[in-house]
Scaffold this motif. Structure first.
Motif, mmCIF file in Angstrom:
data_model
loop_
_atom_site.group_PDB
_atom_site.id
_atom_site.type_symbol
_atom_site.label_atom_id
_atom_site.label_comp_id
_atom_site.label_asym_id
_atom_site.label_seq_id
_atom_site.Cartn_x
_atom_site.Cartn_y
_atom_site.Cartn_z
ATOM 1 N N HIS A 150 37.312 35.837 50.622
ATOM 2 C CA HIS A 150 38.764 35.837 51.176
ATOM 3 C C HIS A 150 38.577 35.416 52.872
ATOM 4 O O HIS A 150 37.510 35.662 53.130
ATOM 5 C CB HIS A 150 39.347 37.062 51.058
ATOM 6 C CG HIS A 150 38.687 38.181 51.686
ATOM 7 N ND1 HIS A 150 39.002 38.794 52.941
ATOM 8 C CD2 HIS A 150 37.713 39.011 51.285
ATOM 9 C CE1 HIS A 150 38.478 39.804 53.271
ATOM 10 N NE2 HIS A 150 37.581 39.964 52.249
ATOM 11 N N HIS A 151 39.472 35.056 53.402
ATOM 12 C CA HIS A 151 39.759 34.793 54.772
ATOM 13 C C HIS A 151 41.200 34.628 55.154
ATOM 14 O O HIS A 151 42.046 34.033 54.340
ATOM 15 C CB HIS A 151 39.055 33.479 55.329
ATOM 16 C CG HIS A 151 39.251 33.129 56.742
ATOM 17 N ND1 HIS A 151 38.883 34.072 57.718
ATOM 18 C CD2 HIS A 151 39.949 32.355 57.329
ATOM 19 C CE1 HIS A 151 39.222 33.611 58.874
ATOM 20 N NE2 HIS A 151 40.070 32.483 58.927
ATOM 21 N N ASP A 152 41.453 35.403 56.192
ATOM 22 C CA ASP A 152 43.003 35.447 56.531
ATOM 23 C C ASP A 152 43.922 35.676 55.316
ATOM 24 O O ASP A 152 43.902 36.753 54.603
ATOM 25 C CB ASP A 152 43.234 33.987 56.977
ATOM 26 C CG ASP A 152 44.714 33.805 57.909
ATOM 27 O OD1 ASP A 152 45.556 34.671 57.977
ATOM 28 O OD2 ASP A 152 44.754 33.078 58.976
ATOM 29 N N ARG A 153 44.696 34.783 54.922
ATOM 30 C CA ARG A 153 45.772 35.215 53.582
ATOM 31 C C ARG A 153 45.354 34.272 52.396
ATOM 32 O O ARG A 153 46.369 33.856 51.674
ATOM 33 C CB ARG A 153 47.261 34.705 54.161
ATOM 34 C CG ARG A 153 47.862 35.731 54.985
ATOM 35 C CD ARG A 153 48.993 35.396 55.598
ATOM 36 N NE ARG A 153 49.644 36.427 56.397
ATOM 37 C CZ ARG A 153 50.451 37.542 55.890
ATOM 38 N NH1 ARG A 153 50.715 37.583 54.708
ATOM 39 N NH2 ARG A 153 50.941 38.422 56.614
ATOM 40 N N ILE A 154 43.855 34.007 52.332
ATOM 41 C CA ILE A 154 43.501 33.377 51.389
ATOM 42 C C ILE A 154 42.398 34.069 50.646
ATOM 43 O O ILE A 154 41.503 34.627 51.295
ATOM 44 C CB ILE A 154 43.107 31.960 51.604
ATOM 45 C CG1 ILE A 154 43.986 31.309 52.480
ATOM 46 C CG2 ILE A 154 42.317 31.356 50.353
ATOM 47 C CD1 ILE A 154 43.516 29.643 52.962
ATOM 48 N N ALA A 155 42.572 34.151 49.202
ATOM 49 C CA ALA A 155 41.527 34.600 48.545
ATOM 50 C C ALA A 155 40.824 33.856 47.247
ATOM 51 O O ALA A 155 41.965 33.117 46.876
ATOM 52 C CB ALA A 155 41.750 36.233 47.930
ATOM 53 N N LEU A 156 40.052 34.094 46.755
ATOM 54 C CA LEU A 156 39.432 33.337 45.507
ATOM 55 C C LEU A 156 39.045 34.338 44.254
ATOM 56 O O LEU A 156 38.981 35.507 44.548
ATOM 57 C CB LEU A 156 38.076 32.565 46.035
ATOM 58 C CG LEU A 156 38.100 31.596 47.143
ATOM 59 C CD1 LEU A 156 36.763 31.118 47.303
ATOM 60 C CD2 LEU A 156 39.059 30.471 47.083
ATOM 61 N N VAL A 157 39.155 33.696 43.088
ATOM 62 C CA VAL A 157 39.058 34.510 42.180
ATOM 63 C C VAL A 157 38.625 33.813 40.774
ATOM 64 O O VAL A 157 38.699 32.681 40.964
ATOM 65 C CB VAL A 157 40.515 35.178 41.799
ATOM 66 C CG1 VAL A 157 41.482 34.109 41.230
ATOM 67 C CG2 VAL A 157 40.130 36.408 40.342
#
Length: 444
Positions: free
Chosen positions: A302-309
């Motif tokens: 994740h970074h800032d207002r972004i996340a991965l799944v």
């Protein structure tokens, strides 16, 4: 700048993980939209995926277990075979042991059937899912995000979740924003395509392969897995090491490429009396495709207002049958964190969002790392073609099969019983002889 609106999640990718996350957010009364770059969510192709007992429990909590079971096969056991002779080396009654211990069965289901079930039952899908919505860029600001689409449209929201697979566009955008903010690369070590293979569906009319058994070859340098269903179909996947591994990337493949690859492994014996050539000759060529089998685990989820799944952040080959299971449980973990965050503050600042994403990564990365390491060792052992492998396969494996040892107790203790659920959704579910570690609210 996005307008001040209620918290809204933009999910990118309408695969099983993205659709499951939509269900989970809806049950938490969190607004969301799912963007899918293709014209349709539904497809008519796909290999069998194996939903483990802890994942069957996730679908039970969504009240989708019944349609999943109706569409799924019933796997009785797993047979490892000698790829030169077809002789059975081991027979593991692993599925039977696990259902007794955890209350839920293994559910082999074709990926497109699972997609159909998730899509057809998703509440308000007509407004929640936007197809032909390819993301080209993301902007973040102090209160939200703007997602720019290829069509020229802009989606405004509070956060972006990349559930868009191993070739994730959202991962690329995260990397750009991370470097702009910190001056260094996030996830500098890319996912690698160490293996490739073909996936397809054959008629079992003339082959007569035993139904509801997972066959897996060893010893030839190529792993072939196949399962015959009561519908008269054989679903198969092959895994072959590539001589020159490359970073994961979309590939352009012709039918001749697929035919050439199939011909190169035609001699491998899938089970007694059936070679891969036999399987291929009975395969509908409109059901097959050649793909890379990537591996990798990113350091920055994740970074800032972004996340991965899901596969966007952790990817294994298909051999251990746990890739989708990992993705679904990561989605459950992420939904739990977002629900808890918004219960405390309906309009969280970026630092609070970042802390929630950090907790999500911390919750998942140890289990993911353990399973990916196990998968890396498994596929290399199975796909190896050495004298050591030959001796191990024929002399040791029949006596030291970890899946049969102690009726699979190690797998139960270290993985299955740890399965997550949505903590905020009242649910009792099924119970076997071993208690689940994570339990949600008690059903009224």
């Amino acid at each position: 700048m996005a307008d001040k609106t209620p918290f809204r999640v933009i999910i990118v990718g309408a695969g099983p993980v993205g659709l499951y996350l939509g269900y989970a957010l809806g049950l938490a009364n969190i607004d969301y939209v799912i963007l899918e770059r293709k014209e349709s969510v539904l497809v008519n192709y796909g290999s069998i995926i194996y939903l483990w007992p802890q994942t069957a429990r996730l679908f039970d909590q969504l009240q989708l277990l019944e349609p999943v079971q109706q569409a799924a096969a019933r796997m009785r056991n797993k047979k490892r075979t000698d790829g030169f002779t077809g002789n059975v080396l081991t027979t593991a009654r692993f599925p039977e042991f696990m259902e007794r211990r955890h209350g839920y069965p293994f559910l082999p289901i074709v990926r497109c059937d699972l997609l159909r079930i998730l899509y057809n039952n998703l509440p308000d899908k007509e407004t929640r899912i936007k197809t032909s919505s390819e993301v080209v860029a993301i902007e973040t600001h102090s209160t939200g995000v703007q997602v720019h689409l290829k069509s020229g449209a802009v989606e405004n929201g509070s956060i972006v979740i990349g559930a868009d697979g191993v070739h994730s566009k959202i991962r690329s955008e995260l990397k750009l924003l991370y470097k702009a903010a910190k001056g260094i690369d996030a996830n500098a070590a890319p996912m690698m395509a160490n293996f490739n293979g073909v996936i397809g569906r054959a008629s079992n009319k003339d082959l007569r392969i035993e139904e509801n058994v997972l066959f897996e070859t060893r010893g030839t340098g190529t792993v072939i897995q196949c399962t015959a269903t009561k519908k008269g179909e054989v679903h198969f996947a092959t895994i072959t090491p590539v001589p020159d591994p490359k970073p994961a990337a979309r590939q352009r493949v012709t039918m001749q490429d697929v035919e050439d690859h199939a011909a190169s492994i035609g001699h491998v014996v899938v089970c007694r009396g059936v070679t891969f050539k036999d399987l291929w000759d009975n395969t509908g060529k409109n059901t097959v495709w050649k793909l890379n089998q990537e591996e990798g685990l990113l350091t920055h989820w994740h970074h800032d207002r972004i996340a991965l799944v899901g596969d966007a952040v952790h990817k294994s080959t298909s051999q251990n049958g746990l890739g989708l299971n990992l993705g679904l449980h990561s989605a459950a973990s992420l939904a739990n964190e977002l629900q808890s965050l918004l219960q405390r503050n309906p309009s969280p600042v970026t630092s609070a969002v970042d802390q929630a994403f950090s907790r999500y990564q911390h919750t998942r990365e140890d289990e993911v790392q353990f399973i990916l390491n196990m998968g890396r060792g498994m596929v290399r052992d199975s796909a190896s073609k050495t004298w050591g492998t030959w001796l191990w396969t024929r002399l040791m494996l029949p006596w030291l099969d970890i899946e049969s040892f102690g009726y699979g107790i190690i797998t139960s203790l270290m993985m299955i019983r740890l399965g997550l659920v949505l903590l905020y959704v009242p649910f009792i579910g099924k119970q076997g002889s071993m208690a689940w570690k994570n339990k949600p609210l008690s059903a009224p």
